[in-house]
Motif scaffolding. Structure first.
Motif, PDB file in Angstrom:
ATOM      1  N   MET A 349       0.852  -1.185   0.000  1.00  0.00           N
ATOM      2  CA  MET A 349       0.000   0.000   0.000  1.00  0.00           C
ATOM      3  C   MET A 349       0.889   1.236   0.000  1.00  0.00           C
ATOM      4  O   MET A 349       1.780   1.363   0.835  1.00  0.00           O
ATOM      5  N   LYS A 350       0.664   2.102  -0.947  1.00  0.00           N
ATOM      6  CA  LYS A 350       1.379   3.381  -1.013  1.00  0.00           C
ATOM      7  C   LYS A 350       0.414   4.466  -0.587  1.00  0.00           C
ATOM      8  O   LYS A 350      -0.674   4.590  -1.148  1.00  0.00           O
ATOM      9  N   MET A 351       0.822   5.248   0.402  1.00  0.00           N
ATOM     10  CA  MET A 351      -0.124   6.201   0.969  1.00  0.00           C
ATOM     11  C   MET A 351       0.554   7.543   1.257  1.00  0.00           C
ATOM     12  O   MET A 351       1.712   7.595   1.672  1.00  0.00           O
ATOM     13  N   THR A 352      -0.183   8.601   1.011  1.00  0.00           N
ATOM     14  CA  THR A 352       0.309   9.936   1.320  1.00  0.00           C
ATOM     15  C   THR A 352       0.343  10.124   2.833  1.00  0.00           C
ATOM     16  O   THR A 352      -0.655   9.908   3.517  1.00  0.00           O
ATOM     17  N   VAL A 353       1.506  10.538   3.351  1.00  0.00           N
ATOM     18  CA  VAL A 353       1.652  10.694   4.805  1.00  0.00           C
ATOM     19  C   VAL A 353       2.048  12.112   5.223  1.00  0.00           C
ATOM     20  O   VAL A 353       1.876  12.487   6.382  1.00  0.00           O
ATOM     21  N   PHE A 354       2.618  12.889   4.311  1.00  0.00           N
ATOM     22  CA  PHE A 354       3.053  14.244   4.645  1.00  0.00           C
ATOM     23  C   PHE A 354       2.677  15.228   3.539  1.00  0.00           C
ATOM     24  O   PHE A 354       2.493  14.843   2.386  1.00  0.00           O
ATOM     25  N   LYS A 355       2.643  16.492   3.904  1.00  0.00           N
ATOM     26  CA  LYS A 355       2.748  17.591   2.942  1.00  0.00           C
ATOM     27  C   LYS A 355       4.212  18.016   2.923  1.00  0.00           C
ATOM     28  O   LYS A 355       4.908  17.908   3.938  1.00  0.00           O
ATOM     29  N   TRP A 356       4.683  18.515   1.798  1.00  0.00           N
ATOM     30  CA  TRP A 356       5.957  19.217   1.822  1.00  0.00           C
ATOM     31  C   TRP A 356       5.706  20.671   1.456  1.00  0.00           C
ATOM     32  O   TRP A 356       4.847  20.989   0.629  1.00  0.00           O
ATOM     33  N   LEU A 357       6.450  21.561   2.098  1.00  0.00           N
ATOM     34  CA  LEU A 357       6.315  23.001   1.909  1.00  0.00           C
ATOM     35  C   LEU A 357       7.635  23.573   1.419  1.00  0.00           C
ATOM     36  O   LEU A 357       8.713  23.038   1.700  1.00  0.00           O
ATOM     37  N   THR A 358       7.575  24.675   0.702  1.00  0.00           N
ATOM     38  CA  THR A 358       8.788  25.348   0.242  1.00  0.00           C
ATOM     39  C   THR A 358       9.503  25.965   1.438  1.00  0.00           C
ATOM     40  O   THR A 358       8.949  26.041   2.542  1.00  0.00           O
ATOM     41  N   PRO A 359      10.752  26.413   1.268  1.00  0.00           N
ATOM     42  CA  PRO A 359      11.468  27.024   2.388  1.00  0.00           C
ATOM     43  C   PRO A 359      10.681  28.139   3.071  1.00  0.00           C
ATOM     44  O   PRO A 359      10.741  28.301   4.307  1.00  0.00           O
ATOM     45  N   ASN A 360       9.913  28.908   2.301  1.00  0.00           N
ATOM     46  CA  ASN A 360       9.118  30.003   2.874  1.00  0.00           C
ATOM     47  C   ASN A 360       7.762  29.546   3.400  1.00  0.00           C
ATOM     48  O   ASN A 360       6.939  30.368   3.809  1.00  0.00           O
ATOM     49  N   GLY A 361       7.514  28.231   3.378  1.00  0.00           N
ATOM     50  CA  GLY A 361       6.278  27.706   3.936  1.00  0.00           C
ATOM     51  C   GLY A 361       5.112  27.648   2.979  1.00  0.00           C
ATOM     52  O   GLY A 361       3.963  27.469   3.401  1.00  0.00           O
ATOM     53  N   ASN A 362       5.359  27.764   1.675  1.00  0.00           N
ATOM     54  CA  ASN A 362       4.269  27.711   0.690  1.00  0.00           C
ATOM     55  C   ASN A 362       3.949  26.267   0.321  1.00  0.00           C
ATOM     56  O   ASN A 362       4.854  25.444   0.127  1.00  0.00           O
ATOM     57  N   TRP A 363       2.659  25.964   0.201  1.00  0.00           N
ATOM     58  CA  TRP A 363       2.227  24.636  -0.263  1.00  0.00           C
ATOM     59  C   TRP A 363       1.765  24.779  -1.699  1.00  0.00           C
ATOM     60  O   TRP A 363       0.758  25.442  -1.976  1.00  0.00           O
ATOM     61  N   ILE A 364       2.474  24.154  -2.616  1.00  0.00           N
ATOM     62  CA  ILE A 364       2.232  24.367  -4.053  1.00  0.00           C
ATOM     63  C   ILE A 364       1.283  23.332  -4.642  1.00  0.00           C
ATOM     64  O   ILE A 364       1.074  23.313  -5.845  1.00  0.00           O
ATOM     65  N   HIS A 365       0.690  22.500  -3.804  1.00  0.00           N
ATOM     66  CA  HIS A 365      -0.145  21.397  -4.275  1.00  0.00           C
ATOM     67  C   HIS A 365      -1.307  21.900  -5.132  1.00  0.00           C
ATOM     68  O   HIS A 365      -2.046  22.805  -4.730  1.00  0.00           O
ATOM     69  N   LYS A 366      -1.467  21.314  -6.299  1.00  0.00           N
ATOM     70  CA  LYS A 366      -2.510  21.643  -7.272  1.00  0.00           C
ATOM     71  C   LYS A 366      -2.419  23.074  -7.807  1.00  0.00           C
ATOM     72  O   LYS A 366      -3.299  23.519  -8.535  1.00  0.00           O
ATOM     73  N   LYS A 367      -1.373  23.784  -7.448  1.00  0.00           N
ATOM     74  CA  LYS A 367      -1.169  25.150  -7.946  1.00  0.00           C
ATOM     75  C   LYS A 367       0.086  25.254  -8.812  1.00  0.00           C
ATOM     76  O   LYS A 367       0.112  25.995  -9.792  1.00  0.00           O
ATOM     77  N   GLY A 368       1.114  24.527  -8.424  1.00  0.00           N
ATOM     78  CA  GLY A 368       2.371  24.617  -9.133  1.00  0.00           C
ATOM     79  C   GLY A 368       3.154  25.846  -8.731  1.00  0.00           C
ATOM     80  O   GLY A 368       2.721  26.646  -7.900  1.00  0.00           O
ATOM     81  N   ILE A 369       4.310  25.996  -9.329  1.00  0.00           N
ATOM     82  CA  ILE A 369       5.182  27.144  -9.095  1.00  0.00           C
ATOM     83  C   ILE A 369       5.194  27.990 -10.362  1.00  0.00           C
ATOM     84  O   ILE A 369       5.440  27.485 -11.455  1.00  0.00           O
ATOM     85  N   THR A 370       4.927  29.255 -10.208  1.00  0.00           N
ATOM     86  CA  THR A 370       4.900  30.169 -11.357  1.00  0.00           C
ATOM     87  C   THR A 370       6.322  30.581 -11.718  1.00  0.00           C
ATOM     88  O   THR A 370       7.098  30.975 -10.838  1.00  0.00           O
ATOM     89  N   PRO A 371       6.704  30.507 -12.985  1.00  0.00           N
ATOM     90  CA  PRO A 371       8.074  30.900 -13.361  1.00  0.00           C
ATOM     91  C   PRO A 371       8.283  32.403 -13.213  1.00  0.00           C
ATOM     92  O   PRO A 371       7.353  33.197 -13.339  1.00  0.00           O
TER      93      PRO A 371
END
Length: 483
Positions: A349-371
């Motif tokens: 079973m593979k399961m999501t266990v954490f969020k990861w955040l950028t150094p500044n604390g941003n969560w980019i999930h479903k948003k992505g990073i703007t160039p």
């Protein structure tokens, strides 16, 4: 914090892989205490399976086994129950693998893999391509990020789990996978006939460009990628490199510990590489070991750059002000773990266990990073392959004709229109192309002419001088050299 594991290799190289855009990890003894103290703890409301719950589950199983109108398979019922629980999470990255799927998962960890070579995920029940692997049969055939896979060899994928869909797509080298996809902006499905092959496991390519600019392409973050990257980086530095382009376009991700190892030399000691957040909001930062670099860095990314690629891009952007060039990234801000021993029967079973955040604390999930510098590739980069179902000729219309005109324009031929109507000028241009390429100059587009046009277009797209995003990254570094 350290993360390690081999599991991502399967997901990246298995062909059309079990899950998309991976930030995968298997926890070592250092990280395990963090998991057991947070993510693996009892839920906040103290709930657990009670005797009433177990009785309910047992009763449901017994009723199905005894009353269903045909005989049922015990293992399928149990596996279905686990799939149902994971499905209720509404998380495409949490999946169950039965014993057979888990065995293939483990067998695929070797020096060579067979498949078509593309990363996929599941969104709202649809199998969606995250990115084709560079140089793979999928890329050569013209599979694009965000293509929705409808069927494989005539079998619809509707209603299948992601693992089941992947099993349809996988296959031995030399076998054909007829993959039907729907692509945004194209009104009818596109059929690709792809011959499965060994997928190249090389993850790093490096080269010195002109004017002291180095370039390192990372295709995925696998177990050997950091060593390969750092070796190539050292070679470029010894050649007098003044600035570096890191290319993670169409890189679906990989191992967290690998991307942190790659990032360490670029960031001064104790800078935050990323943060990991558990279900209760606790956060832990992964800090760099330094020492930092004196030369500027730019990062090339696109909508197929995901997960660990986004960790790299965000860490360089937020710590050393590296410019991100290209397109908004995929947007995956979660971390998965695999649980095989716990299930005890060969399944996994593979399961999501954490969020990861950028150094500044941003969560980019479903948003992505703007160039920082948004750059689109030339229009012909996104041309769909021709269906080759019918011969295209004067007065025909449709998406095939529109893509034909786009391709010919990309090859340097002057077109009077690109609206999908096969005009007399289009016919004359087709004749011109045929004459230049040793084909019968009849002005109609059969399978032979269509294939030749696609081959020539792919050659053009692979030339660095036609890569608008690469040119923009180089220009940005040259500006920084001048400061």
């Amino acid at each position: 914090m350290q993360f390690k594991g081999r599991t991502v290799l399967v997901f990246v190289l298995i062909g059309m892989l079990t899950s998309a855009v991976l930030t995968m990890m298997i926890v070592d003894s250092t990280a395990k205490s963090f998991v057991s103290g947070h993510a693996a703890s009892t839920s906040s409301d103290g709930s657990k399976l009670t005797s009433k719950d177990l009785t309910k589950l047992s009763s449901a199983y017994k009723l199905i086994e005894e009353q269903f109108y045909t005989k049922v398979d015990h293992d399928k019922l149990v596996d279905g129950a686990i799939n149902g629980m994971l499905g209720s999470l509404e998380d495409p990255y949490s999946v169950y693998m039965d014993a057979q799927e888990a065995k293939k998962f483990e067998e695929s960890i070797s020096s060579s893999f067979q498949g078509v070579g593309a990363e996929v995920t599941q969104e709202e029940g649809k199998v969606v391509v995250v990115a084709p692997i560079k140089g793979s049969p999928a890329e050569k055939a013209g599979i694009h990020a965000n293509d929705v896979i409808l069927s494989v060899n005539g079998e619809k994928l509707d209603g299948l789990t992601l693992n089941q869909a992947v099993m349809k797509i996988r296959g031995a080298k030399g076998t054909q996978a007829k993959i039907e996809v729907m692509r945004a902006g194209v009104n009818t499905p596109i059929l690709f006939t792809i011959v499965r092959d060994n997928i190249d496991v090389e993850t790093v390519e490096a080269m010195m460009l002109d004017q002291g600019i180095g370039r390192i392409d990372i295709h995925q973050f696998s177990s050997n990628t950091a060593k390969r990257f750092l070796d190539e980086l050292s070679k470029l530095e010894k050649k007098g490199m003044k600035g570096l382009i890191i290319d993670v376009r169409n890189n679906p991700g990989g191992l967290v510990n690998v991307v942190t190892e790659i990032l360490n030399p670029f960031l001064e000691k104790d800078k935050t590489i990323l943060q990991v957040e558990t279900r209760d909001g606790s956060k832990e930062a992964t800090l760099s070991k330094g020492p930092g670099k004196s030369y500027p860095v730019t990062v090339l990314m696109n909508k197929g750059s995901a997960s660990a690629s986004e960790i790299l891009a965000a860490a360089l952007q937020e710590n050393i002000h590296a410019k991100l060039v290209g397109e908004t990234s995929f947007g995956k801000g979660t971390v998965q773990m695999t649980f095989g021993k716990e299930l005890g029967d060969g399944s996994n079973m593979k399961m999501t266990v954490f969020k990861w955040l950028t150094p500044n604390g941003n969560w980019i999930h479903k948003k992505g990073i703007t160039p920082d510098i948004a750059v689109d590739q030339p229009a012909y980069f996104k041309a769909a392959p021709l269906s080759k179902k019918d011969v295209l000729k004067a007065d025909t219309t449709g998406d095939d004709v529109k893509n034909l005109q786009l391709m010919l324009s990309g090859l340097g031929f002057k077109m009077d229109r690109t609206d999908g109507y096969f005009s007399s000028k289009t016919e004359a241009t087709v004749k011109e192309f045929q004459q230049a390429n040793g084909l019968p100059a009849n002005g109609t587009v059969d399978a032979a002419t269509a294939s030749k046009i696609e081959k020539k277009l792919l050659e053009e797209a692979r030339k660095p001088e036609n890569d608008s995003q690469l040119k923009a990254a180089k220009e940005e570094l040259l500006k920084q050299f001048a400061r």
